[in-house]
Design a protein around this motif. Structure first.
Motif, short mmCIF file in Angstrom:
data_model
loop_
_atom_site.label_atom_id
_atom_site.label_comp_id
_atom_site.label_asym_id
_atom_site.label_seq_id
_atom_site.Cartn_x
_atom_site.Cartn_y
_atom_site.Cartn_z
N ALA A 37 0.99 -1.19 0.09
CA ALA A 37 0.08 0.04 0.04
C ALA A 37 0.76 1.38 -0.01
CB ALA A 37 -1.08 0.13 1.20
N ARG A 38 2.40 1.23 0.52
CA ARG A 38 2.82 2.45 0.47
C ARG A 38 4.12 2.44 -0.18
NH1 ARG A 38 0.95 6.38 3.87
NH2 ARG A 38 2.95 6.67 4.83
N ASN A 39 4.07 1.26 -1.05
CA ASN A 39 5.42 1.44 -2.01
C ASN A 39 5.29 1.02 -3.54
OD1 ASN A 39 8.16 1.51 -0.24
ND2 ASN A 39 6.31 0.40 0.91
N ARG A 40 5.49 1.89 -4.46
CA ARG A 40 5.38 1.59 -5.66
C ARG A 40 6.64 2.30 -6.63
NH1 ARG A 40 -0.23 3.30 -8.54
NH2 ARG A 40 0.90 3.41 -10.55
N PRO A 41 7.55 1.46 -6.53
CA PRO A 41 9.03 1.85 -7.15
C PRO A 41 8.73 1.59 -8.60
CG PRO A 41 9.33 0.04 -6.07
CD PRO A 41 7.97 0.17 -5.52
N GLU A 42 9.61 2.42 -9.31
CA GLU A 42 9.67 2.17 -10.80
C GLU A 42 11.04 1.99 -11.25
OE1 GLU A 42 10.03 5.27 -14.40
OE2 GLU A 42 8.07 5.57 -13.41
N PRO A 43 11.32 0.32 -11.34
CA PRO A 43 12.51 -0.03 -11.95
C PRO A 43 12.77 0.44 -13.46
CG PRO A 43 11.02 -1.95 -11.71
CD PRO A 43 10.22 -0.61 -11.37
N ASP A 44 13.97 0.33 -13.69
CA ASP A 44 14.38 0.52 -15.32
C ASP A 44 13.63 -0.31 -16.24
OD1 ASP A 44 15.81 3.10 -15.23
OD2 ASP A 44 17.25 1.72 -13.88
N LEU A 45 13.74 -1.70 -15.59
CA LEU A 45 13.28 -2.82 -16.70
C LEU A 45 12.55 -3.91 -15.71
CD1 LEU A 45 16.17 -3.57 -18.87
CD2 LEU A 45 13.73 -2.78 -19.59
N VAL A 46 11.48 -4.48 -16.10
CA VAL A 46 10.94 -5.44 -15.53
C VAL A 46 10.57 -6.60 -16.39
CG1 VAL A 46 8.53 -6.28 -14.29
CG2 VAL A 46 9.44 -3.88 -13.78
N VAL A 47 10.98 -7.83 -16.08
CA VAL A 47 10.54 -8.91 -16.68
C VAL A 47 9.25 -9.70 -16.12
CG1 VAL A 47 11.28 -11.45 -17.59
CG2 VAL A 47 12.86 -9.55 -17.62
N THR A 48 8.28 -9.77 -16.72
CA THR A 48 6.94 -10.05 -16.26
C THR A 48 6.16 -11.07 -16.98
OG1 THR A 48 4.76 -9.21 -15.27
CG2 THR A 48 5.81 -8.25 -17.58
N THR A 49 5.23 -11.83 -16.36
CA THR A 49 4.54 -12.76 -17.08
C THR A 49 3.06 -12.19 -16.94
OG1 THR A 49 4.19 -14.04 -14.65
CG2 THR A 49 5.77 -14.84 -16.52
N ALA A 50 2.87 -11.09 -16.78
CA ALA A 50 1.56 -10.31 -16.84
C ALA A 50 1.07 -10.10 -18.29
CB ALA A 50 1.36 -9.14 -15.92
N PRO A 51 -0.45 -10.74 -18.39
CA PRO A 51 -0.64 -10.49 -19.73
C PRO A 51 -0.87 -9.09 -20.14
CG PRO A 51 -2.57 -10.89 -18.16
CD PRO A 51 -1.25 -11.10 -17.48
N TYR A 52 -0.67 -8.67 -21.34
CA TYR A 52 -0.76 -7.31 -21.91
C TYR A 52 -1.93 -6.48 -21.47
CZ TYR A 52 -0.43 -3.26 -24.93
OH TYR A 52 -0.08 -1.96 -25.65
N ASP A 53 -1.88 -5.48 -21.05
CA ASP A 53 -3.06 -4.66 -20.76
C ASP A 53 -2.72 -3.34 -21.26
OD1 ASP A 53 -5.25 -3.06 -20.09
OD2 ASP A 53 -5.13 -3.86 -18.08
N PRO A 54 -3.19 -2.54 -22.65
CA PRO A 54 -2.74 -1.22 -22.71
C PRO A 54 -2.87 -0.04 -21.75
CG PRO A 54 -4.68 -1.85 -23.85
CD PRO A 54 -4.37 -3.23 -23.34
N ASP A 55 -3.94 -0.54 -20.80
CA ASP A 55 -4.27 0.34 -19.89
C ASP A 55 -3.48 0.28 -18.33
OD1 ASP A 55 -6.04 1.95 -21.38
OD2 ASP A 55 -7.48 0.54 -21.06
N ARG A 56 -2.72 -0.86 -18.41
CA ARG A 56 -2.11 -1.03 -17.17
C ARG A 56 -1.02 -0.06 -16.70
NH1 ARG A 56 -0.65 -5.85 -14.54
NH2 ARG A 56 -1.55 -7.06 -16.32
N THR A 57 -1.10 0.49 -15.41
CA THR A 57 -0.10 1.29 -14.73
C THR A 57 0.96 0.85 -13.87
OG1 THR A 57 -1.58 2.15 -13.33
CG2 THR A 57 -1.52 3.39 -15.22
N TRP A 58 0.93 -0.20 -13.46
CA TRP A 58 1.65 -1.05 -12.29
C TRP A 58 1.66 -2.51 -12.68
CZ3 TRP A 58 -1.07 -4.00 -9.15
CH2 TRP A 58 -2.48 -3.66 -8.92
#
Length: 193
Positions: A80-101
């Motif tokens: 709830a209190r941490n939302r860092p922005e790394p330079d790169l992320v390798v993810t398995t999340a499905p693509y969602d054009p509206d995703r912000t995190w």
């Protein structure tokens, strides 16, 4: 002294929460939330940093198997209190054009390219926070005389902390989160003097 703009004032006495970042369109690009505090990336970005991030993005995308995606400059909602922005992320999340995190359980590897203004956060704060969130792999890339040096960490399940898995110069071979082979010397051209 000039007054702070209204958007810089926390919306509640407890400070900022992860969902607040999506309601701050006036905030500078690359705004992170660490322990309820907004962190603005106000320093000019070095060309070396941008070249490393771009070249690494292309190299990882070329090697990523089906089901893996490489994301740039997207936050991870650790809690709830941490939302860092790394330079790169390798993810398995499905693509969602509206995703912000991304959620930590969808992240397999986080990569930070160290800049002078982010060095402490990248080497200590984020190292601990990504491990506590259960992200299995973390790379911290340092500038060593213009050459990238990759410090690789793997999550140790029993302790919930990262264990060093190697320091790589010239080339990198890793079996996880998928088979990765990198010629580090080709990631960023060295200056001619």
């Amino acid at each position: 002294m000039t007054a702070l703009p209204d958007w810089m004032r926390p919306p509640r006495a407890e400070g900022w929460f992860a969902e607040d970042l999506d309601r701050l369109p006036e905030a500078p690009r690359h705004t992170e939330l660490i322990d309820g505090a907004l962190i603005f990336m106000m320093s000019p970005q070095r060309w070396w940093h941008g070249e490393i991030v771009t070249d690494l993005t292309l190299a990882l995308r070329a090697q990523a198997p089906a089901g893996f995606r490489i994301g740039r400059e997207m936050t991870i909602r650790l809690d709830a209190r941490n939302r860092p922005e790394p330079d790169l992320v390798v993810t398995t999340a499905p693509y969602d054009p509206d995703r912000t995190w991304f959620a930590p359980e969808d992240v397999r590897l986080v990569i930070e390219v160290v800049s002078p203004e982010s060095a402490h956060r990248d080497r200590t704060v984020k190292l601990r926070k990504y491990a506590e969130a259960g992200i299995p792999h973390y790379w911290c890339i340092e500038d060593e005389g213009g050459a990238p040096v990759v410090h690789v960490y793997e999550l140790d399940g029993p302790t919930g902390a990262y264990a060093p898995a190697g320091i790589f110069r010239d080339s990198l071979q890793r079996p996880l989160p998928f088979g990765i082979s990198l010629d580090l010397d080709k990631l960023a051209p060295r200056g001619s003097g």
